[in-house]
Design a protein around this motif. Structure first.
Motif, short mmCIF file in Angstrom:
data_model
loop_
_atom_site.label_atom_id
_atom_site.label_comp_id
_atom_site.label_asym_id
_atom_site.label_seq_id
_atom_site.Cartn_x
_atom_site.Cartn_y
_atom_site.Cartn_z
N THR A 1 0.84 -1.19 0.00
CA THR A 1 0.00 0.00 0.00
C THR A 1 0.88 1.25 0.00
OG1 THR A 1 -1.87 1.08 1.13
CG2 THR A 1 -0.13 0.17 2.53
N MET A 2 0.27 2.38 -0.30
CA MET A 2 0.95 3.66 -0.18
C MET A 2 0.58 4.27 1.16
SD MET A 2 2.55 3.73 -3.00
CE MET A 2 3.28 5.37 -2.79
N GLY A 3 1.55 4.92 1.81
CA GLY A 3 1.26 5.48 3.12
C GLY A 3 2.12 6.67 3.47
N LEU A 4 1.55 7.55 4.27
CA LEU A 4 2.26 8.72 4.79
C LEU A 4 2.57 8.48 6.26
CD1 LEU A 4 3.12 11.79 4.47
CD2 LEU A 4 0.83 12.33 5.34
N ILE A 5 3.84 8.65 6.64
CA ILE A 5 4.23 8.47 8.03
C ILE A 5 3.81 9.71 8.82
CG2 ILE A 5 6.11 7.98 9.63
CD1 ILE A 5 5.52 5.77 7.54
N VAL A 6 2.93 9.52 9.80
CA VAL A 6 2.41 10.65 10.57
C VAL A 6 2.90 10.67 12.02
CG1 VAL A 6 0.37 10.96 9.12
CG2 VAL A 6 0.28 9.34 11.03
N LYS A 7 3.63 9.63 12.42
CA LYS A 7 4.23 9.63 13.76
C LYS A 7 5.30 8.56 13.79
CE LYS A 7 3.06 9.27 18.70
NZ LYS A 7 1.96 9.06 19.69
N GLU A 8 6.39 8.85 14.50
CA GLU A 8 7.44 7.85 14.67
C GLU A 8 8.02 7.95 16.07
OE1 GLU A 8 11.00 8.45 12.36
OE2 GLU A 8 10.83 10.63 12.41
N TYR B 1 6.13 10.07 2.33
CA TYR B 1 5.10 9.29 1.63
C TYR B 1 5.81 8.15 0.92
CZ TYR B 1 1.30 8.36 -1.74
OH TYR B 1 0.32 7.77 -2.50
N SER B 2 5.45 6.92 1.27
CA SER B 2 6.23 5.76 0.82
C SER B 2 5.35 4.63 0.30
CB SER B 2 7.09 5.23 1.98
OG SER B 2 8.01 6.20 2.42
N ARG B 3 6.00 3.77 -0.48
CA ARG B 3 5.40 2.53 -0.93
C ARG B 3 5.77 1.46 0.11
NH1 ARG B 3 3.58 1.62 -5.88
NH2 ARG B 3 4.70 3.48 -6.60
N LEU B 4 4.77 0.91 0.77
CA LEU B 4 5.01 0.04 1.92
C LEU B 4 4.61 -1.41 1.64
CD1 LEU B 4 3.44 2.37 4.66
CD2 LEU B 4 5.85 2.25 3.98
N THR B 5 5.44 -2.32 2.10
CA THR B 5 5.07 -3.74 2.15
C THR B 5 4.84 -4.07 3.61
OG1 THR B 5 6.43 -4.25 0.21
CG2 THR B 5 5.79 -6.09 1.63
#
Length: 247
Positions: A5-12, A55-59
């Motif tokens: 999926t595509m996803g935006l990291i909003v917290k780390e 914004y990344s392509r995530l597995t």
């Protein structure tokens, strides 16, 4: 179960010396909380791809109780935001909004697109922060099922007048003649700010950010949107409070 999926990291946040725990707003599964092994190693591709505001392509691998990001490829890093303290703080508020409002375990493509567009406009100086912020706030709330009724005065049905009052707690408007003081918070809207507030929830997606207002009316619009979210989600957003102290 494995999915991409595509996803935006909003917290780390750091987990030990090498790993991270991240919150990602994904297109297919909404907000997910996932572990990323080895993500603090700068030689690991996942380090940049799972950093805040990337914004990344995530597995992703889904277990019984948690998610694990097995692979991540960055598609866009909002690096320009990181070079501006005020913009970074506002972007972090956008991230807190995402974690609070966006759905979990269901499709969130519209939410993701809205937040990405907001970050892009902010990063590239395409629109002012005072315009982007209330548009995002009101549209996010509306997408989540918290759309206020701004069509007409809830008492007499008047569509427009010189002095209309927005009631954030009720999510409704009343004309000044119909309003009876009862202690509920109210925000005075002139015709321009009323039109703008309506625009934030009723406009087509491709026209959401396409309007202009005088500075004083933008201030009113921001007051209306901030307080509406505060009442609807019963939350005092800490990142917003900090942003307001430095902006």
């Amino acid at each position: 179960m494995k999915f991409r999926t595509m996803g935006l990291i909003v917290k780390e946040q750091s987990i030990g010396e090498q790993d991270k725990l991240v919150y990602a707003l994904t297109a297919t599964n909404g907000i997910i909380k996932a572990f990323v092994r080895g993500a603090k190693n700068i030689k690991n591709q996942k380090c940049a791809a799972t950093s805040l505001l990337t914004y990344s392509r995530l597995t992703v691998y889904k277990g019984r109780e948690s998610y694990i990001i097995g692979d991540a490829i960055p598609e866009r890093i909002f690096s320009k935001l990181r070079g501006d303290v005020v913009k970074t703080c506002l972007a972090q508020y956008f991230c807190e909004l995402a974690i609070t409002i966006c759905p979990r375990e269901q499709n969130a493509e519209e939410f993701l697109k809205l937040i990405l567009n907001s970050l892009y406009l902010l990063s590239e100086n395409k629109r002012s922060a005072k315009l982007i912020k209330p548009c995002l706030e009101m549209r996010l709330a509306s997408l989540a099922g918290y759309m206020p009724d701004l069509r007409m005065c809830r008492v007499c049905g008047e569509y427009s007048c010189d002095n209309m009052l927005f009631l954030p707690k009720s999510g409704a408007i009343e004309c000044a003649e119909c309003h009876h003081e009862n202690g509920e918070m109210k925000i005075l809207l002139n015709p321009s700010s009323l039109t703008a507030l309506r625009h934030t929830i009723y406009a087509d997606d491709n026209k959401l950010f396409s309007f202009a207002l005088p500075e004083s009316d933008l201030d009113v619009l921001n007051e209306a949107s901030e307080n509406y979210l505060k009442y609807m989600f019963e939350k005092d957003f800490s990142t917003l409070n900090f942003y307001k102290t430095i902006s």
